[in-house]
Write a protein that holds these residues in place. Structure first.
Motif, mmCIF file in Angstrom:
data_model
loop_
_atom_site.group_PDB
_atom_site.id
_atom_site.type_symbol
_atom_site.label_atom_id
_atom_site.label_comp_id
_atom_site.label_asym_id
_atom_site.label_seq_id
_atom_site.Cartn_x
_atom_site.Cartn_y
_atom_site.Cartn_z
ATOM 1 N N ILE A 105 0.605 -1.255 0.271
ATOM 2 C CA ILE A 105 -0.022 0.394 -0.299
ATOM 3 C C ILE A 105 0.518 1.623 0.161
ATOM 4 C CG2 ILE A 105 -0.223 0.051 2.613
ATOM 5 C CD1 ILE A 105 -3.000 1.098 1.738
ATOM 6 N N GLY A 106 2.141 1.006 0.228
ATOM 7 C CA GLY A 106 2.741 2.227 0.647
ATOM 8 C C GLY A 106 3.871 2.903 -0.840
ATOM 9 N N HIS A 107 3.381 1.369 -1.874
ATOM 10 C CA HIS A 107 4.431 1.825 -2.796
ATOM 11 C C HIS A 107 3.495 3.323 -3.683
ATOM 12 C CE1 HIS A 107 7.003 -0.876 -4.914
ATOM 13 N NE2 HIS A 107 6.274 -2.554 -3.430
ATOM 14 N N PRO A 108 5.216 3.499 -3.826
ATOM 15 C CA PRO A 108 4.760 5.181 -5.191
ATOM 16 C C PRO A 108 4.368 4.793 -6.722
ATOM 17 C CG PRO A 108 7.215 4.567 -4.702
ATOM 18 C CD PRO A 108 6.310 3.294 -4.012
ATOM 19 N N GLY A 111 6.500 1.523 -9.683
ATOM 20 C CA GLY A 111 6.571 0.271 -9.079
ATOM 21 C C GLY A 111 8.268 1.204 -8.207
ATOM 22 N N HIS A 112 9.470 -0.258 -8.141
ATOM 23 C CA HIS A 112 10.720 -0.378 -7.724
ATOM 24 C C HIS A 112 11.651 1.290 -8.310
ATOM 25 C CE1 HIS A 112 9.662 -3.281 -5.275
ATOM 26 N NE2 HIS A 112 9.810 -4.109 -5.910
ATOM 27 N N ALA A 113 11.037 1.331 -9.689
ATOM 28 C CA ALA A 113 12.405 2.726 -10.196
ATOM 29 C C ALA A 113 11.772 3.336 -9.933
ATOM 30 C CB ALA A 113 11.948 2.630 -11.663
ATOM 31 N N GLY A 114 10.276 4.106 -9.371
ATOM 32 C CA GLY A 114 9.719 5.111 -8.620
ATOM 33 C C GLY A 114 9.998 5.444 -6.612
ATOM 34 N N GLU A 115 10.613 4.258 -5.916
ATOM 35 C CA GLU A 115 11.027 3.992 -5.230
ATOM 36 C C GLU A 115 12.128 4.699 -4.867
ATOM 37 O OE1 GLU A 115 11.024 -0.175 -3.005
ATOM 38 O OE2 GLU A 115 10.463 1.094 -0.610
ATOM 39 N N ARG A 116 12.578 4.050 -5.954
ATOM 40 C CA ARG A 116 14.772 4.349 -5.900
ATOM 41 C C ARG A 116 14.850 5.884 -6.182
ATOM 42 N NH1 ARG A 116 15.099 -1.127 -8.640
ATOM 43 N NH2 ARG A 116 14.604 0.499 -10.307
ATOM 44 N N LYS A 117 14.058 6.258 -6.598
ATOM 45 C CA LYS A 117 14.060 7.263 -7.960
ATOM 46 C C LYS A 117 13.729 8.811 -5.706
ATOM 47 C CE LYS A 117 15.616 9.802 -10.822
ATOM 48 N NZ LYS A 117 17.097 9.684 -10.839
ATOM 49 N N LEU A 118 12.662 8.218 -5.576
ATOM 50 C CA LEU A 118 12.370 9.296 -4.504
ATOM 51 C C LEU A 118 13.478 8.740 -3.694
ATOM 52 C CD1 LEU A 118 8.266 8.258 -4.068
ATOM 53 C CD2 LEU A 118 9.660 10.489 -3.955
ATOM 54 N N LEU A 133 7.781 1.914 5.240
ATOM 55 C CA LEU A 133 7.941 3.157 6.079
ATOM 56 C C LEU A 133 6.557 3.653 5.958
ATOM 57 C CD1 LEU A 133 11.083 3.597 7.391
ATOM 58 C CD2 LEU A 133 10.007 2.567 8.013
ATOM 59 N N HIS A 134 6.366 4.164 4.433
ATOM 60 C CA HIS A 134 5.589 5.540 3.815
ATOM 61 C C HIS A 134 4.178 4.025 4.534
ATOM 62 C CE1 HIS A 134 3.658 8.352 1.296
ATOM 63 N NE2 HIS A 134 3.288 7.534 0.674
#
Ligand code: MG
Length: 389
Positions: A105-108, A111-118, A133-134
């Motif tokens: 539910i906390g995924h930006p 996907g994982h590329a969005g998480e890495r960039k954030l 944590l999000h």
């Protein structure tokens, strides 16, 4: 025909029962006919952040096609495997279901590329971004549905599972998470989630890759013996059948092998460990849920195949990279331009460092909402359609 669960070493005594729960942050009267974990499940399903999973990328963005998995359908697949596995083991399937439904539910966006960039963008401000944590902040702070409290007021075990389902956090590095018993293991229902997540996406991504015609079938059979054996067995039994259906049957068998091994190995290890209660599971030196070494290695080969041949395919990466550029540009835009976010976020930014509010705002966006914001602020220059599809 009476159906019996073929795993005699049922772990019923190790199930996380609601009467053992550490409860909710704000106490509430019991519901007349729903268990506490069933209520958690229902609250998650009714959350706005849960509905937004429908428009967040799993592997293929919705610009590619609209019949591949998205993060919501992936979540539903994880949930049904979690229910099956936890039920077969005699564990609390309602808790497992709630944990599976909330696990992403906390995924930006993207996907994982969005998480890495954030995370990268936040690190330049001395902070970080982590989807677990999000997720905790979503269910504790960002959802507003109830008169008596902010957030969903989920039970301790579901909040703990959000933090611990996929990794351990160091008590030293994360002192603000101290209430989640970071030096102890979570209950088995929580330990299973990372494994069923992997079973779900390894098999589903293979399925979507075939559908997208991105799969080198000969290479798959050469590099992933688990699939090759399953396919050969189906092929021997149905040599004249359509290849698409033989593929689906083989994939179903692969999923069965992985899930069955997870059930058997978890049962065997829990029994061999001598633990007799959830408390003893918590104090055991390592996690007990898992696959056998042999099947885990087979599963790892499948994952390696997907990494080398699907996740890095230009059809996936070119579209994704364009989207990540939009995310990055929007981050800097919101950060530098006051009154560029909705009023409630601008209000938050008066009390909280602006980069944190910007990160939370972007992390909550669906893929399409983010791309629309990009078009609204910058036009459509970076939004050309994929060229290699
Ligand atoms: Mg997942």
């Amino acid at each position: 025909m009476e159906r019996t669960i073929p795993y005699p070493s049922s772990l019923t005594k190790l199930a996380m029962r609601e009467e053992l729960s550490r409860g909710r942050r704000f106490s509430e009267p019991h519901h007349p006919y729903r268990t506490e974990y069933a209520r958690d499940r229902d609250r998650i399903i009714h959350a706005r952040a849960f509905r937004r999973l429908e428009a967040k990328t799993q592997v293929f963005t919705s610009r590619y096609s609209d019949h591949f998995r998205n993060r919501l359908t992936h979540t539903l697949e994880v949930t049904q495997i979690a229910r099956t596995v936890s039920t077969a083991l005699g564990l609390n399937s309602e808790l497992a279901e709630a944990l599976a439904l909330v696990h992403d539910i906390g995924h930006p966006p993207f996907g994982h590329a969005g998480e890495r960039k954030l995370n990268e963008l936040m690190q330049s401000h001395g902070a970080s971004f982590d989807h677990n944590l999000h997720a905790l902040r979503i269910v504790e702070q960002f959802e507003h549905r109830y008169l008596e409290f902010t957030g969903l007021n989920l039970t301790f075990e579901v909040r703990e599972g959000i933090i611990k389902h996929s990794r351990d956090y160091s008590p030293v590095a994360c002192p603000d998470l101290a209430e989640y018993l970071l030096d102890l293991r979570p209950p088995l229902e929580s330990q299973l989630i990372d494994w069923v997540d992997e079973i779900a996406y390894n098999t589903a991504d293979l399925d979507d890759a075939r559908e997208a015609e991105l799969l080198d079938f000969d290479l798959l059979r050469a590099e992933v013996p688990l699939f090759a054996q399953a396919y050969s067995a189906v092929d021997r039994a149905h040599p004249a059948a359509r290849e698409k259906l033989k593929f689906s049957e083989a994939l179903k068998d692969v999923l069965n092998v992985l899930a069955s091994d997870l059930i058997e190995t978890t049962a065997t290890r829990a029994k061999a460990s001598g633990v007799n209660s959830v408390d003893e599971i918590r104090h055991h030196p390592h996690r007990l849920a898992g696959m056998s070494n042999g099947v885990a290695a087979e599963n790892a080969r499948l994952k390696q195949f997907l990494t080398a041949n699907l996740y890095s395919n230009p059809v996936i990466t070119e579209d994704r990279d364009r989207s990540i550029e939009c995310l990055e540009r929007l981050f800097h835009f919101y950060l530098s331009k006051h009154d560029s976010m909705p009023p409630d976020h601008e209000q938050s930014a008066l009390a909280v460092p602006r980069h944190i509010v910007v990160c939370d705002y972007i992390a909550g966006m669906t893929d399409q909402f983010l791309l629309k914001q990009y078009r609204d602020h910058f036009g459509s220059a970076a939004m050309s359609t994929p060229t290699s599809a």
